[in-house]
Write an enzyme that holds these catalytic residues in place. Sequence first.
Site, short mmCIF file in Angstrom:
data_model
loop_
_atom_site.label_atom_id
_atom_site.label_comp_id
_atom_site.label_asym_id
_atom_site.label_seq_id
_atom_site.Cartn_x
_atom_site.Cartn_y
_atom_site.Cartn_z
N ARG A 126 0.81 -1.24 0.00
CA ARG A 126 0.00 0.00 0.00
C ARG A 126 0.84 1.28 0.00
NH1 ARG A 126 -3.16 -2.79 3.83
NH2 ARG A 126 -4.88 -3.85 2.79
N LYS A 148 2.59 11.58 -10.62
CA LYS A 148 1.72 10.71 -11.44
C LYS A 148 2.49 9.45 -11.79
CE LYS A 148 -1.54 13.79 -13.71
NZ LYS A 148 -2.00 14.30 -15.01
N GLU A 190 8.03 18.84 -24.35
CA GLU A 190 7.40 19.14 -23.05
C GLU A 190 7.91 20.48 -22.51
OE1 GLU A 190 4.94 17.32 -21.95
OE2 GLU A 190 5.26 15.20 -22.45
N LYS A 232 6.28 23.24 -13.45
CA LYS A 232 5.54 22.03 -13.05
C LYS A 232 5.29 22.04 -11.54
CE LYS A 232 4.35 17.43 -13.66
NZ LYS A 232 4.41 16.22 -14.43
N GLU A 242 -5.25 17.00 -9.63
CA GLU A 242 -5.94 17.34 -10.88
C GLU A 242 -7.46 17.45 -10.67
OE1 GLU A 242 -3.92 15.60 -14.26
OE2 GLU A 242 -5.76 15.71 -15.42
N ARG A 247 -4.05 21.51 -13.19
CA ARG A 247 -3.03 20.52 -13.57
C ARG A 247 -3.31 19.93 -14.95
NH1 ARG A 247 0.26 16.02 -10.01
NH2 ARG A 247 1.50 15.34 -11.79
N ASN A 251 -1.53 19.00 -19.83
CA ASN A 251 -1.79 18.01 -20.87
C ASN A 251 -2.05 18.63 -22.24
OD1 ASN A 251 -1.40 15.68 -19.41
ND2 ASN A 251 -3.46 15.75 -18.56
N HIS A 254 -1.88 16.45 -25.30
CA HIS A 254 -1.85 15.05 -24.89
C HIS A 254 -3.09 14.27 -25.34
CE1 HIS A 254 1.55 16.46 -22.64
NE2 HIS A 254 1.75 15.31 -22.05
N HIS A 258 -2.03 11.20 -27.16
CA HIS A 258 -2.30 9.82 -26.72
C HIS A 258 -3.00 9.02 -27.82
CE1 HIS A 258 -2.00 10.85 -22.14
NE2 HIS A 258 -0.83 10.73 -22.72
N HIS A 271 6.51 9.50 -27.00
CA HIS A 271 5.51 10.31 -26.32
C HIS A 271 5.67 11.81 -26.66
CE1 HIS A 271 2.77 11.60 -23.16
NE2 HIS A 271 3.70 12.43 -22.74
P1 NAD Z 1 11.57 6.27 -22.06
O1 NAD Z 1 11.49 6.09 -20.62
O2 NAD Z 1 11.10 5.19 -22.94
O3 NAD Z 1 13.07 6.64 -22.44
C1 NAD Z 1 13.39 6.87 -23.78
C2 NAD Z 1 14.56 6.01 -24.24
O4 NAD Z 1 15.77 6.55 -23.74
C3 NAD Z 1 14.52 4.58 -23.77
O5 NAD Z 1 15.01 3.74 -24.78
C4 NAD Z 1 15.47 4.58 -22.59
O6 NAD Z 1 16.02 3.33 -22.31
C5 NAD Z 1 16.52 5.53 -23.08
N1 NAD Z 1 17.29 6.22 -22.08
C6 NAD Z 1 16.87 6.70 -20.90
N2 NAD Z 1 17.84 7.43 -20.33
C7 NAD Z 1 18.91 7.37 -21.15
C8 NAD Z 1 20.19 7.93 -21.11
N3 NAD Z 1 20.57 8.77 -20.15
N4 NAD Z 1 21.05 7.64 -22.11
C9 NAD Z 1 20.67 6.85 -23.15
N5 NAD Z 1 19.45 6.32 -23.26
C10 NAD Z 1 18.57 6.59 -22.26
O7 NAD Z 1 10.75 7.58 -22.52
P2 NAD Z 1 10.57 9.03 -21.89
O8 NAD Z 1 10.38 9.94 -23.04
O9 NAD Z 1 11.59 9.35 -20.88
O10 NAD Z 1 9.19 8.89 -21.12
C11 NAD Z 1 7.99 8.65 -21.80
C12 NAD Z 1 7.00 8.09 -20.82
O11 NAD Z 1 6.76 9.03 -19.79
C13 NAD Z 1 5.65 7.77 -21.44
O12 NAD Z 1 5.24 6.51 -21.00
C14 NAD Z 1 4.74 8.84 -20.89
O13 NAD Z 1 3.42 8.42 -20.78
C15 NAD Z 1 5.36 9.10 -19.55
N6 NAD Z 1 5.08 10.43 -18.99
C16 NAD Z 1 4.66 10.48 -17.71
C17 NAD Z 1 4.41 11.71 -17.12
C18 NAD Z 1 4.02 11.77 -15.68
O14 NAD Z 1 3.68 12.84 -15.20
N7 NAD Z 1 4.09 10.68 -14.94
C19 NAD Z 1 4.60 12.89 -17.84
C20 NAD Z 1 5.05 12.79 -19.16
C21 NAD Z 1 5.30 11.54 -19.72
N1 GLY Z 2 2.37 15.30 -17.24
C1 GLY Z 2 1.16 15.84 -16.74
C2 GLY Z 2 1.06 15.89 -15.25
O1 GLY Z 2 1.97 15.53 -14.57
O2 GLY Z 2 0.05 16.27 -14.74
#
Ligand code: NAD
Ligand code: GLY
Length: 378
Positions: A126, A148, A190, A232, A242, A247, A251, A254, A258, A271
Amino acid sequence: MSNNLFMKTLTVNASGASYPIQIGPGLLSQADLIQAHLERPDAFIVTNTTVARYYLAPLQRTLREIGVRTFDLILPDGETYKNRESLHAIHDALLSHRCERKTTVIALGGGVVGDLAGFAAATFLRGVPLIQIPTTLLAQVDSSVGGKTGINHPLGKNLIGAFHQPRLVLADTQTLDTLPVREFRAGVAEIIKYGLIRDLPFLDWLDLHLEALMARDPEILAQAILVSCRNKAEVVAQDEFETTGLRALLNLGHTFGHAIETGAGYGTWLHGEAVAAGMLLAAALSERMGWIDKAALDRIENLIRRAGLPTQAPDFGASRYLAWMASDKKVDAGRIRFVLLKRLGEAVLTAEAPLEEVTAILTPGQSRFIENPGAAPG
Ligand code: NAD
Ligand code: GLY
């Protein structure tokens, strides 16, 4: 205390507790920064095959230096693995290592690892402590901050998840040295978003410094990460869960983005790339609503193009877009709500966009932001 002269610290004021975002080069080797946030000297590191190659051993070394016992799980790399199987694999590993309530989960990687490990930390026993160590630009400016967490469902992105704030976000800007250019660009999408939704001076600054940012000039890059995280953190402090609509403005792009990710198959479009094309669709819709003028739309398109990001979304057909967007988390009483631009630097959440205008911006011939056949960017 840290003696890293280049390190910048921001605070996120969340309801449970405030926590720091540390930004700077070489932070992965600064044991003191992590030590202060561990409840007990053991940590479970979740990462992926790519990131492990570069940064797992250095992080383990740093933790060992301060007597922290570490376990790790190395997942396969990719958005397609942000699913329940990976979530279960993390839970299984936590259980098999007999991790307890005070064990800290450390997410070492991009947004995929951060969202997955964060959700595992939110749900294991939990909820156990979480530290985010983001290693992509996108994760450093967005996903690691604000709590998130979640996984994808075959029917849509990020549909299963929880809010779970980290104890610390440690953004070591040096880790970006190994980030492929396409991933770097995705993070810039972003960054541009913050300027568009709430920070016009930042948008002006980006217009001036975009080429330096794309060249990863260390000072410009650190400044872009700092201002993005500040934006942020301010939004999260005011609307952590949100509920007020504030918040949701994060998006921008997005809802369309998405749909692009779902339609193209997870991982085909990054993304950030989908968000870039989605922001242009949202901006085009804002222009059709009479809120921004053509000059503003052109300015956004130009900025996105200069960042090497896609300016056109695939032509999946408006009706399929509408179907995917109908499972967006912002849907309220069956109505799709869009984040649109009232003006540059000011976003609004609205359910007022007429269906015929939404259809028009998704239809080739009526919209210059839809391409046929819509190959994945590369
Ligand atoms: P990712 O995590 O897939 O990373 C992108 C690529 O870079 C991967 O192949 C990874 O292995 C590689 N990588 C990571 N760090 C590296 C480094 N320092 N050197 C070399 N390669 C490296 O993608 P991302 O763009 O970081 O994240 C996208 C994800 O984040 C999506 O799933 C999206 O939905 C999510 N997201 C979440 C939020 C949130 O608020 N939680 C906000 C925006 C996006
Ligand atoms: N990436 C959108 C949020 O964190 O709310």
